[in-house]
Design a protein around this motif. Structure first.
Motif, PDB file in Angstrom:
ATOM      1  N   HIS A  36      45.192  47.901  34.470  1.00 49.76           N
ATOM      2  CA  HIS A  36      44.093  47.062  34.003  1.00 49.76           C
ATOM      3  C   HIS A  36      42.789  47.628  34.568  1.00 49.76           C
ATOM      4  O   HIS A  36      42.783  48.689  35.211  1.00 49.76           O
ATOM      5  CB  HIS A  36      44.300  45.608  34.413  1.00 49.76           C
ATOM      6  CG  HIS A  36      44.636  45.412  35.872  1.00 49.76           C
ATOM      7  ND1 HIS A  36      43.764  45.735  36.897  1.00 49.76           N
ATOM      8  CD2 HIS A  36      45.763  44.941  36.483  1.00 49.76           C
ATOM      9  CE1 HIS A  36      44.304  45.458  38.061  1.00 49.76           C
ATOM     10  NE2 HIS A  36      45.527  44.987  37.844  1.00 49.76           N
ATOM     11  N   ARG A 179      37.263  41.448  39.117  1.00 48.36           N
ATOM     12  CA  ARG A 179      37.568  40.103  38.625  1.00 48.36           C
ATOM     13  C   ARG A 179      37.163  39.934  37.164  1.00 48.36           C
ATOM     14  O   ARG A 179      36.273  40.617  36.667  1.00 48.36           O
ATOM     15  CB  ARG A 179      36.830  39.056  39.485  1.00 48.36           C
ATOM     16  CG  ARG A 179      37.221  39.103  40.943  1.00 48.36           C
ATOM     17  CD  ARG A 179      36.518  38.024  41.788  1.00 48.36           C
ATOM     18  NE  ARG A 179      36.930  38.137  43.192  1.00 48.36           N
ATOM     19  CZ  ARG A 179      38.052  37.619  43.672  1.00 48.36           C
ATOM     20  NH1 ARG A 179      38.846  36.920  42.867  1.00 48.36           N
ATOM     21  NH2 ARG A 179      38.359  37.783  44.942  1.00 48.36           N
ATOM     22  N   GLU A 180      37.833  39.002  36.534  1.00 50.21           N
ATOM     23  CA  GLU A 180      37.409  38.553  35.216  1.00 50.21           C
ATOM     24  C   GLU A 180      36.090  37.789  35.364  1.00 50.21           C
ATOM     25  O   GLU A 180      35.675  37.436  36.473  1.00 50.21           O
ATOM     26  CB  GLU A 180      38.469  37.627  34.597  1.00 50.21           C
ATOM     27  CG  GLU A 180      39.836  38.272  34.415  1.00 50.21           C
ATOM     28  CD  GLU A 180      39.929  39.140  33.172  1.00 50.21           C
ATOM     29  OE1 GLU A 180      38.870  39.391  32.532  1.00 50.21           O
ATOM     30  OE2 GLU A 180      41.045  39.567  32.835  1.00 50.21           O
ATOM     31  N   LEU A 186      41.927  40.517  38.865  1.00 49.73           N
ATOM     32  CA  LEU A 186      42.789  41.227  37.935  1.00 49.73           C
ATOM     33  C   LEU A 186      44.116  41.571  38.600  1.00 49.73           C
ATOM     34  O   LEU A 186      44.158  42.031  39.739  1.00 49.73           O
ATOM     35  CB  LEU A 186      42.106  42.506  37.446  1.00 49.73           C
ATOM     36  CG  LEU A 186      40.847  42.330  36.605  1.00 49.73           C
ATOM     37  CD1 LEU A 186      40.360  43.679  36.100  1.00 49.73           C
ATOM     38  CD2 LEU A 186      41.111  41.398  35.431  1.00 49.73           C
ATOM     39  N   ASN A 190      49.087  38.698  35.827  1.00 47.70           N
ATOM     40  CA  ASN A 190      48.370  37.760  34.967  1.00 47.70           C
ATOM     41  C   ASN A 190      48.924  37.764  33.545  1.00 47.70           C
ATOM     42  O   ASN A 190      48.783  36.775  32.818  1.00 47.70           O
ATOM     43  CB  ASN A 190      46.875  38.100  34.929  1.00 47.70           C
ATOM     44  CG  ASN A 190      46.189  37.922  36.275  1.00 47.70           C
ATOM     45  OD1 ASN A 190      46.763  37.339  37.202  1.00 47.70           O
ATOM     46  ND2 ASN A 190      44.978  38.420  36.401  1.00 47.70           N
TER      47      ASN A 190
END
Length: 285
Positions: A36, A179-180, A186, A190
């Motif tokens: 990610h 982070r989102e 992340l 998730n």
């Protein structure tokens, strides 16, 4: 450019041997795949800090204390390679299992101190598995530097300690958690959250962030932790496994933020174990 995918140690050493002969500084980004943006940020940092970059992808069975968790861990080699292609990685090392744990493999690397408590208390053998595989990967890749995310803060501290204790000539670089937009750290895990659980997941970071601010502002640690625990549960989490204030330098438990500290937590949501941590400045600092 699509980087070559190497599965045998002999292939890897043929490549790194040439790089070393050229005087290149080699960086490694160890991963378990399911890449990610957090992983890609590590790769970008490695590209900036070295001449050659290797990304490793190996789902390490020795760091899973739960066989079901191992079985459910996402394996996405094809999409991982696509994500890495634009970044100019020099090699992707996806070792066959026998390249890491050949028949008769009988060695375990165990790091005391920083591995105790937190995740170490709830996942028996986990950090022995981490320390063993990271030792193997650092040696196999001949890396001069290795990049790890701060999201797995205890893991980062374990790796730093093993490198220091074993005199491995590798610089360990910790990179900030990615982070989102809503604050969720992340993580490959998730992907296992249902849409409803994903919507509740940011409650973990929100509670930690609020508690860190309160403690840094002089609030009593016990009260701030109790409020954060309540907020996590009220946010929809089923259970809080741990929520602790620890020294940022040694991971020793702290009763007060009288030195740089980290607030670390693990909690269960929708059957998925999520971890996170945030820095806490010295109270009044």
């Amino acid at each position: 450019m699509t980087a070559p995918i190497l599965r045998r140690l002999s292939e890897l050493h043929a490549l790194t041997g040439r790089w070393q002969a050229e005087g290149a500084r080699i960086a490694v980004v160890p991963t378990m795949g399911a890449l990610h943006a957090g992983h890609l940020a590590l790769v970008s940092a490695a590209k900036a800090g070295a001449d050659r970059v290797i990304v490793t992808i190996f789902v390490n069975p020795r760091q899973f204390d739960n066989p079901d968790d191992l079985a459910k861990y996402p394996r996405t080699e094809g999409s991982d390679a696509e994500k890495l292609a634009p970044l100019g990685v020099d090699a992707v090392y996806v070792p066959d299992p026998d390249q890491i744990y050949p028949e008769g493999f009988a060695t375990t690397v165990s790091v005391a101190g920083v591995s105790e408590g937190l995740c170490g208390a709830h996942r028996p053998g986990h950090f022995d598995g981490v320390a063993t595989v990271v030792s193997k990967l650092l040696l196999q890749t001949r890396a001069g530097c290795a990049f790890f995310g701060e999201k797995d803060y205890q893991q980062l501290m374990v790796v730093r300690r093993l490198v220091r204790d074993l005199d491995l000539p590798v610089e360990i670089v910790g990179c900030p958690t990615v982070r989102e937009a809503d604050g969720l750290a992340l993580s490959s895990r998730n992907q296992r959250l249902s849409p409803a659980a994903r919507a509740r997941a940011p409650a973990l970071f929100a509670a930690l962030d609020a508690a860190a601010g309160a403690i840094g502002g002089g609030a009593a640690v016990a009260a701030a932790l109790e409020e954060a625990r309540g907020a996590i549960l009220a946010g929809g989490f089923a259970a809080v496994e741990y929520l602790e204030l620890r020294s940022a330098a040694t991971l020793a438990p702290l009763a007060a933020a009288d030195a740089p500290a980290r607030l670390l937590a693990a909690a269960y949501l929708d059957g998925v174990r999520l971890i996170d941590n945030v820095p806490v400045p010295p109270a009044g600092g």
